[in-house]
Each structure stands twice: as C-alpha cells, then as structure tokens.
Write a protein that holds these residues in place. Structure first.
Motif, PDB file in Angstrom:
ATOM      1  N   GLU A 406      34.020  24.834  46.979  1.00  0.00           N
ATOM      2  CA  GLU A 406      34.360  25.194  48.361  1.00  0.00           C
ATOM      3  C   GLU A 406      33.225  24.838  49.321  1.00  0.00           C
ATOM      4  O   GLU A 406      33.451  24.294  50.404  1.00  0.00           O
ATOM      5  N   GLU A 407      31.981  25.128  48.910  1.00  0.00           N
ATOM      6  CA  GLU A 407      30.840  24.904  49.804  1.00  0.00           C
ATOM      7  C   GLU A 407      30.523  23.433  50.002  1.00  0.00           C
ATOM      8  O   GLU A 407      30.250  22.997  51.132  1.00  0.00           O
ATOM      9  N   HIS A 408      30.562  22.657  48.926  1.00  0.00           N
ATOM     10  CA  HIS A 408      30.062  21.282  49.005  1.00  0.00           C
ATOM     11  C   HIS A 408      31.161  20.217  49.114  1.00  0.00           C
ATOM     12  O   HIS A 408      30.853  19.062  49.408  1.00  0.00           O
ATOM     13  N   VAL A 409      32.412  20.587  48.865  1.00  0.00           N
ATOM     14  CA  VAL A 409      33.483  19.588  48.924  1.00  0.00           C
ATOM     15  C   VAL A 409      34.607  20.025  49.855  1.00  0.00           C
ATOM     16  O   VAL A 409      34.920  19.351  50.835  1.00  0.00           O
ATOM     17  N   ALA A 410      35.249  21.166  49.566  1.00  0.00           N
ATOM     18  CA  ALA A 410      36.440  21.564  50.324  1.00  0.00           C
ATOM     19  C   ALA A 410      36.137  21.773  51.805  1.00  0.00           C
ATOM     20  O   ALA A 410      36.804  21.195  52.679  1.00  0.00           O
ATOM     21  N   THR A 411      35.125  22.579  52.107  1.00  0.00           N
ATOM     22  CA  THR A 411      34.811  22.870  53.515  1.00  0.00           C
ATOM     23  C   THR A 411      34.311  21.643  54.269  1.00  0.00           C
ATOM     24  O   THR A 411      34.813  21.336  55.361  1.00  0.00           O
ATOM     25  N   PRO A 412      33.332  20.871  53.734  1.00  0.00           N
ATOM     26  CA  PRO A 412      32.872  19.681  54.479  1.00  0.00           C
ATOM     27  C   PRO A 412      33.974  18.644  54.712  1.00  0.00           C
ATOM     28  O   PRO A 412      33.951  17.942  55.730  1.00  0.00           O
ATOM     29  N   LEU A 413      34.935  18.547  53.787  1.00  0.00           N
ATOM     30  CA  LEU A 413      35.990  17.545  53.925  1.00  0.00           C
ATOM     31  C   LEU A 413      37.240  18.102  54.594  1.00  0.00           C
ATOM     32  O   LEU A 413      38.217  17.373  54.789  1.00  0.00           O
ATOM     33  N   GLY A 414      37.244  19.393  54.905  1.00  0.00           N
ATOM     34  CA  GLY A 414      38.387  19.986  55.579  1.00  0.00           C
ATOM     35  C   GLY A 414      39.605  20.130  54.692  1.00  0.00           C
ATOM     36  O   GLY A 414      40.746  20.081  55.191  1.00  0.00           O
ATOM     37  N   LEU A 415      39.410  20.320  53.400  1.00  0.00           N
ATOM     38  CA  LEU A 415      40.533  20.481  52.475  1.00  0.00           C
ATOM     39  C   LEU A 415      40.987  21.931  52.455  1.00  0.00           C
ATOM     40  O   LEU A 415      40.217  22.860  52.712  1.00  0.00           O
ATOM     41  N   SER A 416      42.259  22.143  52.135  1.00  0.00           N
ATOM     42  CA  SER A 416      42.869  23.463  52.284  1.00  0.00           C
ATOM     43  C   SER A 416      42.461  24.458  51.222  1.00  0.00           C
ATOM     44  O   SER A 416      42.553  25.668  51.440  1.00  0.00           O
ATOM     45  N   SER A 417      42.020  23.980  50.042  1.00  0.00           N
ATOM     46  CA  SER A 417      41.686  24.916  48.967  1.00  0.00           C
ATOM     47  C   SER A 417      40.734  24.269  47.980  1.00  0.00           C
ATOM     48  O   SER A 417      40.580  23.041  47.937  1.00  0.00           O
ATOM     49  N   ALA A 418      40.106  25.115  47.158  1.00  0.00           N
ATOM     50  CA  ALA A 418      39.229  24.608  46.099  1.00  0.00           C
ATOM     51  C   ALA A 418      40.026  23.813  45.078  1.00  0.00           C
ATOM     52  O   ALA A 418      39.508  22.863  44.479  1.00  0.00           O
ATOM     53  N   GLU A 419      41.310  24.194  44.873  1.00  0.00           N
ATOM     54  CA  GLU A 419      42.140  23.473  43.893  1.00  0.00           C
ATOM     55  C   GLU A 419      42.375  22.026  44.317  1.00  0.00           C
ATOM     56  O   GLU A 419      42.261  21.099  43.511  1.00  0.00           O
ATOM     57  N   TRP A 420      42.708  21.830  45.592  1.00  0.00           N
ATOM     58  CA  TRP A 420      42.926  20.456  46.050  1.00  0.00           C
ATOM     59  C   TRP A 420      41.624  19.665  46.059  1.00  0.00           C
ATOM     60  O   TRP A 420      41.609  18.461  45.763  1.00  0.00           O
ATOM     61  N   ALA A 421      40.521  20.321  46.365  1.00  0.00           N
ATOM     62  CA  ALA A 421      39.227  19.634  46.304  1.00  0.00           C
ATOM     63  C   ALA A 421      38.901  19.249  44.868  1.00  0.00           C
ATOM     64  O   ALA A 421      38.416  18.136  44.603  1.00  0.00           O
ATOM     65  N   ALA A 422      39.170  20.152  43.913  1.00  0.00           N
ATOM     66  CA  ALA A 422      38.931  19.853  42.499  1.00  0.00           C
ATOM     67  C   ALA A 422      39.817  18.705  42.028  1.00  0.00           C
ATOM     68  O   ALA A 422      39.374  17.826  41.275  1.00  0.00           O
TER      69      ALA A 422
END
Length: 693
Positions: A406-422
């Motif tokens: 969430e901190e290093h991928v989802a939030t900086p890229l504006g993704l909706s959830s940790a699952e989609w970032a993963a």
C-alpha cells in the motif's frame, strides 16, 4: 551411499540428503557474511533429524554463487595483469565497438584490473608460435618489486599468441613465483582459457585471478569445517557446464563455478525430461533472487563456451565481462521472490532487478525489510499461505506485506487496493520472465510454443502457469522436491571436465599427427581431473567436438565428433558435417569458401545417475483436499475459492481441475481455472491446459 547436496543462493540455502534412494530436504535463509554457516547449520539439522552423523556422509556436492557475486559486487582480490608490450589497454578496448549503437547514455563494463595495475613486458610470439623476443629476467624482477609494493594479491598473465606457444607465460610464472610471496596467486591464460580471441582470453584469466583467493580460501575453509564435524568423504563442486569436479580443481580455476547453482536446475531438467519422455523441455528455475531459463532437446541442455558476467547496462548483451568457460546456455534475470517492487523515475510500476535477498528480506519476513517484493504480492493475493512457509522455518506476517504494498505501490500509483497492486507486481515480474524466454528462444532459433515448462525453485511453481500462458505453452511439470530443485539436480550430475584448444588450420592442410598429439594431451588433462574422483570400477567416457568456420568468417559452429580425427577420411567427414550444419543453421552454404578448423574440445565424463523404475501406483488411494482457500483472480477481479491440496495427498490417475494450490514443504504450485492437475508415476505434478470448445 549417503550423499549431501548444498546449494547456496542469494536468499535461501537448500540442503538435500540422499540415502538409500530416499530424498530428504531442508531450506533456510542464506547467511551472506559467512555463506557456509547456514549450509553447515542446515546440513547438521537434516543429518541429525535422520539419526545420522557427518561421518555417514560419503559425498558432499556444493554449488554456490559466491564467485558470481564477487564479480558483480567487485569484492575480489587486488589483481594485476601482465601482458605483451603494446596491449596494456586491451581489457578496456574490448571488442572496439558499442554494444548499443545509438544509446548516448551507454555505460561500458568496468575492467576488473585498473590501468595502474596493468603492466607489459617486451616479449613476442608470432601467430605460428615462433619466438620473436623473449622476456628479460631483470624486467620481471623489477615488475615483481612493483607488485609487492602495491600490495597485489593476484596476478593474471596473458601474452599474445600463448594459445600456440605458452613458453613465455610459463617462464614468467616461474620467475614471479620465485620473487612474490607464496600467498599471491598467479594465473596463466594458457591454463585458464587456452583459446583464441585475446580479449576474451585475457578477461577470463583476470576474472579467475580476481576471485581465486576468495574462492580458494572459502572452499578449503568449508571443507576443513566439514571434516572437523566428522565428514571423511569426497567434497565435489558443481561446474557451470553441468558436471562435477574436485575441490582442488575448483579452487584452481574457480571461474568455472560462475553458474554452478543454475546448472543444478538444468541437471534436474535433464533427469525429469528422461523420466517424463519430454523431447523439448524449458527448464525454469525461480529462486529468491533470480530466475533462470534453459532449453533442453532430448534431455540435453544447450551449452556454450562463452558467458557474460555482471552486465553493466540494462542487462544488455555485450555490457558484461566475457568469460570463456564451458557453461550451460541459459539466461538469468533479476526476477525472484525477493525482487523489489517500486515506482520508477517515470512513475511506472517496476519490479527488480534489486532484491531484498535474505537480509533484510521481503516485508512479510519481519526481519527488517520495508520494501514490497514478489513474495509479499503472493502473500497478499493468497497464493502463499503464512503457515508452513519454507518448511515452517519462517513465520510470515501478511499485514506487513499489505502495508508495504500500500505504501510503496498502491498509494503512489493511485491503485484502488493492495490486491490490485499485488496483481500488478506479479504481472510485471511474470512478463519480464516470459519476455526473457521469448528473446532467448529467438536467439537460438527455437519455437517456444513447442516446449514443456519444468518449474523449480522456491518461487518457480507459483508463476509457471502464468508464464506458460504468456508463451503459448500448454503443459507445466512441477518435479518432486521442486523447491530445492538445483540442489537435487546436483545429485544427478556426473563427474565431468571439459578442455579446449585452439588449432586454426584449413581443412585441406590439416596436420593430422599434430592433431593426434593434441587430442591425446587433452584426453590426459581431462582424465587427470575426472578419474581420481570416480569410484573404483566406474567407467569414464570421452566425447569430442570441433569448431569450424568458412575462411574469413569471425565465428564458428560446433560439430560433434564420433571419434578422434585420425585420417583424411575423418577430416572429410567432419567438413561435410560442418557444411550440413551450416546449411541447417543459415539456410545456405558458401561453396567457393574453404573450411577451416578453429578449435577442438573434449569432455571426460563419469557415469550419470541411473534412472530408477517408477514406483507402482496405489490403486486404492484417493486425492485428499485439505480445505478451501481464497486466492485473488485478476481476471474476475475478486477472491476465488480454491482447493488446497497437499502434494502428498495427490493420487495417480485422478485429474483435479483448478483453481487449486498444491502445497509442499519448500514451495507451492498455483493452478488457475482452465488448468488441470495429474500426478506422474515418478511423483511429478503435471499441469495441463484444458482444451476449450
């Protein structure tokens, strides 16, 4: 016989013990500061768990990335290079061309030996071996004084045309050995890489000198510690070319160990290909730091005599240090379970090649790692279960994986959830691995869709199916003990050693008497390494190959020889075999160009591990499903109920459709919807893509 195989990787150290045909394994985190510490701890644990002692072990087989890491991280000895006058800068002149023609930001590989430690002597031998100028003893004395004053710990000697006449290198060695301290290592190009192409020969010799003090000390220290624990058997090393060699030979020419770990995975692939009758196999090994890919035809891996280490610019071919040693033809990329995900300078999601390794490790290890890795993404998506990871030796913290993503991928890229970032992290990493396989296939002229993937390593079975889908491959094999596949592959490798000699001559004017003496010299050299390592009565086989080209060309093709070249009929048959191979490779022949012999190579090989018969199936056994788990499916955009199946719970002859997770002590195989599981008689898990109407 009880044998122990030890594979020390960048993240995990894998231990496999073979006793009376039964296999036992153990996996633990590597200890980078002292790699042998984890190896000894893991070995002692496994041995004691079976009620044995080190005295019961008859052979230890070891593979390590220590030499490769020393070259990449520049942690070798302070090395000097001595060459012919006028050739001081050949290590930086290299091929005298740019590997990327139009890249203005090009970063060239840095020479292992800085210019102030490169020296020349007034000596010269012609291309046909005649002496034009001999080295002077006083010059060597003065040079030795400079080396002592500079605190040099290793010396590489490479003279022009030493492949034809090594007399000057050997003479200078004798003089230096008299004048330098005993602890200073001296390497000669005529011994390390006696082949033409001066830059590659010199680069290989310098690399060997650079890592030899470190490797020799490490290997002898490891051997001594094993013997302090009661071990009294053979200590063998895995070579990059897929064979085993002795401790003494490995310590003398450690540059041949640069790909020893990955070679174990390829050796496993060769065995699995024979057991499953797969004519075309793509061996895919994904560990904690890197992923390796190698093509095998009829259970024989592609091999090469040239390899690049420590590529300096975007992993592009030509940007690394060339080493001319026998090695399996594989591609290795920085994509492993520990590969770090981040937002790059252009705001895009990037994965690797930097790795969290064993220290500090992925965030979910709770060992200090804060950056998200591929392993963290698998945990968030439900593909890795926290319980029982690495045989229960590591307790995973899923909440730390979620927070890091969430901190290093989802939030900086504006993704909706940790699952989609993963899911994005895995997509980027898997595409990098699939693309590496595509490029490697194109470079070798292969149709990748005709191959079956064999996945090994702790992370390989998790990603193999998705990579197969990207490549258009319909079958995946997860071998027994896949999580420690490279170490298991060590146990399948034969004792073997390869030597090569350059011998340029037109085919119509071959000196057959000289070739006969050369082939006998090569046979003696290789046999001297292999025969002492074989058990009494074990046979050794000799195989020969020749490298030929059309006159005027820069590169040669390798042609196997059925027997030593003995007469003009043999020479004619060899020439015709080259012409046929050239036509098959390039779809043409150069009828007006004479053919010339460039080099001979010879392999002395002990017997390979015999294949045992497949065990009889238990007709009454039923597949056991331990439960149901939720795994995120990016196609459906939600968590999907998936069967959790212990590997030992699979029964032969009972196909199981996905989605499912097949779990075992050191790895987990992910089987999505559209794929089905069957169990091979040898215990390998076969994943087949279902045919859709």
């Amino acid at each position: 016989m009880t044998r122990l195989a030890i594979d020390i990787g960048g993240t995990f150290t894998d231990i496999v013990l073979e006793r009376e045909g039964a296999i036992h394994s153990h996996k633990l985190l590597t200890t980078p500061a002292a790699p042998e510490r984890a190896a000894l701890e893991g070995s002692a644990f496994l041995i004691s768990e079976l009620g044995l002692s080190f005295a019961d072990v008859r052979m230890v087989i070891h593979g390590t990335t220590l030499a490769t890491n020393a070259l990449i991280e520049r942690r070798g000895a302070k090395t000097a290079f001595i060459t012919t006058e006028g050739f001081r800068d050949i290590l930086e002149m290299a091929y005298e061309k740019r590997f990327e023609q139009y890249d203005t930001d090009l970063q060239l590989p840095q020479a292992l030996v800085p210019r102030e430690l490169r020296f020349t002597l007034r000596e010269r031998i012609t291309a046909d071996g005649r002496v034009l100028a001999a080295p002077d003893r006083e010059d060597v004395l003065a040079l030795a004084a400079c080396l002592r004053a500079g605190g040099v710990k290793a010396v590489a000697v490479g003279f022009l045309h030493a492949t034809v006449n090594p007399a000057h290198e050997k003479l200078v060695y004798d003089w230096l050995r008299e004048d330098l301290p005993a602890e200073v290592t001296i390497c000669l190009s005529c011994e390390v890489s006696p082949e033409i192409r001066e830059y590659e020969r010199f680069s290989t010799t310098c690399a060997n000198a650079y890592v030899r003090p470190l490797m020799a000390h490490y290997l002898h220290r490891f051997d001594a510690t094993l013997r302090e624990h009661g071990f009294a058997g053979q200590f063998m090393l895995m070579l990059s070319g897929g064979g085993l060699t002795t401790l003494e030979q490995a310590a003398r020419i450690p540059i041949r160990l640069v790909e020893s770990g990955p070679a174990g995975g390829v050796a496993l692939g060769a065995r699995v290909a024979r057991e499953t009758d797969e004519a075309k196999l793509l061996a895919f090994d994904m560990g904690g730091t890197t992923a390796k890919i190698c093509f095998l035809e009829d259970a024989v891996p592609a091999t090469t005599r040239r390899f690049e280490v420590a590529r300096a610019w975007r992993d592009i071919k030509g940007s690394g240090l060339p080493v001319r040693v026998p090695t399996t033809e594989l591609v290795e990329i920085g994509a492993g379970g520990g590969s770090i995900a981040r937002r790059d300078a252009l705001g895009r999601l990037a994965v690797g090649p930097e790795s969290a390794s064993s220290v500090p490790g992925p965030a979910c290890y709770a060992l200090g790692g804060a950056m998200p890795a591929i392993t963290d993404a698998n945990v968030v998506l439900g593909k890795i279960r926290p319980e029982g990871f690495a045989g229960g030796k590591i307790t995973l913290r899923p909440e730390l994986a979620t927070a890091a993503i969430e901190e290093h991928v989802a939030t900086p890229l504006g993704l909706s959830s940790a699952e989609w970032a993963a899911a994005g992290i895995l997509e980027v990493g898997e595409e990098a691995m699939a693309n590496a396989a595509r490029v490697h296939a194109i470079e070798q002229g292969k149709d990748v869709t005709r191959y079956t993937i064999m996945a090994s390593g702790g992370a390989g079975p998790l990603h193999a199916v998705r990579i197969a889908e990207k490549l258009g491959i319909a079958r995946v094999i997860i071998p027994t003990f896949a999580g420690v596949g490279s170490a298991l592959g060590f146990l399948s490798a034969p004792v073997a050693y390869e030597v090569a000699r350059s011998t340029r001559a037109p085919m119509e004017r071959l000196d057959l008497n000289r070739l006969a003496m050369l082939q006998e010299e090569m046979r003696r050299e290789a046999s001297a390494v292999v025969l002492p390592a074989l058990a009494e009565g074990e046979p050794a086989t000799i195989s020969l190959a020749a490298e030929l080209r059309y006159s005027g060309q820069g590169h040669a093709l390798r042609v196997p020889l059925e027997k030593p070249l003995a007469n003009s009929a043999d020479a004619k048959a060899l020439e015709q075999a080259f012409i046929t191979l050239y036509r098959d490779t390039y779809s043409t022949v150069l009828e007006d160009n004479p053919v010339e012999l460039v080099a001979l190579s010879l392999i002395c090989r002990g017997p390979a591990a015999p294949l045992v018969e497949a065990p009889a199936a238990d007709a009454g056994k039923q597949t056991t499903i331990a439960g149901t788990v939720k795994v995120f499916d990016p196609v459906r955009g939600e968590f999907v109920a998936s069967a959790l199946v212990p590997r030992e719970g699979l029964a032969p002859g009972q196909p199981l459709p996905g989605p499912a997770l097949v779990s075992e002590a050191q790895t987990t195989a992910y089987v999505p919807t559209g794929w089905a599981i069957t169990l091979h008689p040898f215990g390998h898990v076969i994943l087949d893509r279902e045919v859709r109407p």
